[in-house]
Design an enzyme around this catalytic site. Structure first.
Site: not given
Length: 395
Positions: A216-217, A238-240
């Site tokens: 995730d983030d 990940g999501h940044g």
């Protein structure tokens, strides 16, 4: 009074004060066992309690070895600064039904807290991830994060490794003046909701020299996050690094004064992202004074993104639903590297409250494949672009 007697008396007082200034509380002296089986919760709590009451500086020491530890809360206030030194490996229960709250290890209401020591936090999340159905089930069981800091002032979190968290690795809530550095946070790319660092209602947070690879983030900044400095972070997978999501609930506090510099994103879904919900709520929440600079993108799907139509699960975007979160004063400077889709910068702002004063300076993003071309997309954006713009700017 005799001069020699006075000198000796002063020396004894100084020695006594020196002894009271610092003390070590080794969990092994409280019955802890590094045998990978024994529940060490009570031993850890007893060591913490004695250290917290000590009127000088104190260290709770977890020596090398592997320690089983159930859900635990280390609470203050304490009489002096606390050092929680993890040199060994802490292992969480694999059974999610043994948890009563949403955190495995919590620190609360402590002023001057140090947590580090080179050890490892093992969340043992592999079994739990398959039971995460919160996007489909509103009555889902919330999985516990690894380590939570609540209402901590003046904290220094350093030199630790966190692996396989069931949910968030580190969570900060209601904290002030915290430094997180020399951390390595790891979970598989397909592990749900395993955010690296999640922050809410906190201010004065510094995150530097951290490596994060999760499902995730890498870093998520929620409502009430202010005065954050992020630098020298490697994110991937990940999501940044995200601001939000925001605007789903009434009364969310503003996000303000965020700087992200000298960071690298590799193979992530997103790079730098701001996300807000489409909603019928007329929120007064603002996101403002956000600065991104000297960012490297390596095969990132969405390098630069503002998404004011955020909705990770159906149904959403009903008729009349638009975001009321105001985004303003956001700058992107010296961002370079490769994108792994068709869009380099996607700035999708709200028709209800268009983004204000968005600036882009010296952006150079190219496709990671030879045959594709990147484009930029802007909607309801007011701003300007300067210097090099590859691909061509849309503001």
């Amino acid at each position: 009074m005799n001069t020699n007697f006075l000198s000796v008396f002063c020396l004894l007082v100084c020695i006594a004060e020196a002894k009271n200034e610092y003390k070590l509380f080794n969990v092994l002296n409280y019955g802890a066992r590094a045998d990978d089986r024994t529940d060490n919760t009570m031993a850890f709590l007893k060591a913490w309690s004695d250290a917290c009451r000590w009127r000088g500086k104190s260290t709770v020491l977890i020596p090398q070895g592997s320690y089983m530890l159930n859900e635990v809360i280390f609470s203050g206030p304490c009489n002096s600064w606390m050092n929680f030194q993890i040199e060994g490996r802490l292992k969480a229960p694999s059974d999610i039904y043994s948890f009563k709250t949403d955190s495995w290890i919590s620190f609360r209401y402590v002023n001057n807290l140090y947590v580090g020591g080179g050890g490892t936090l093992d969340g043992q999340g592999a079994v739990a991830w398959a039971k995460n159905d919160c996007q489909k089930n509103r009555n889902c069981r919330v999985l516990p994060g690894t380590m939570t800091f609540q209402f901590i002032t003046n904290g220094y979190i350093h030199h630790m490794r966190s692996i396989n968290s069931k949910q968030n690795h580190f969570t900060l809530y209601g904290c002030k003046n915290m430094v997180l550095t020399k951390l390595k946070l790891i979970a598989p790319f397909n592990s749900p909701n395993t955010d690296g660092i999640k922050i809410a209602l906190s201010m004065g947070i510094t995150i530097t020299s951290v490596s994060i690879g999760t499902g995730d983030d890498c870093i998520a900044m929620l409502y009430g996050t202010k005065g954050v400095r992020i630098s020298d972070v490697f994110c991937g997978p990940g999501h940044g690094i995200s601001i939000g999501s925001l605007g789903k609930n009434n009364g969310e506090e503003d996000v303000d004064d965020i700087v992200v510099k000298n960071c690298t994103f590799s193979g992530t879904n997103n790079g730098v992202r701001i996300k807000t919900w489409s909603s019928i709520l007329q929120t007064t929440t603002h996101v403002s004074n956000i600065h991104y600079e000297d960012i490297v993108m390596d095969k990132v799907q969405n390098p630069i993104i503002i998404d004011q139509n955020y909705c990770p699960s159906l149904p959403c975007n009903a008729k009349g639903e638009v975001s009321s979160v105001q985004i303003s004063n956001v700058s992107y400077k010296y961002i370079r590297g490769s994108g792994n889709a068709d869009v380099a910068a996607s700035l999708q702002c709200s028709p209800n409250k268009p983004c204000q004063n968005i600036t882009m300076e010296n952006i150079n993003l190219w496709p990671s494949g030879r045959s594709r071309k990147l484009n930029n997309e802007c909607l309801h954006v007011i701003g300007a672009s300067y210097g090099t713009q590859i691909p061509h700017a849309c503001i």
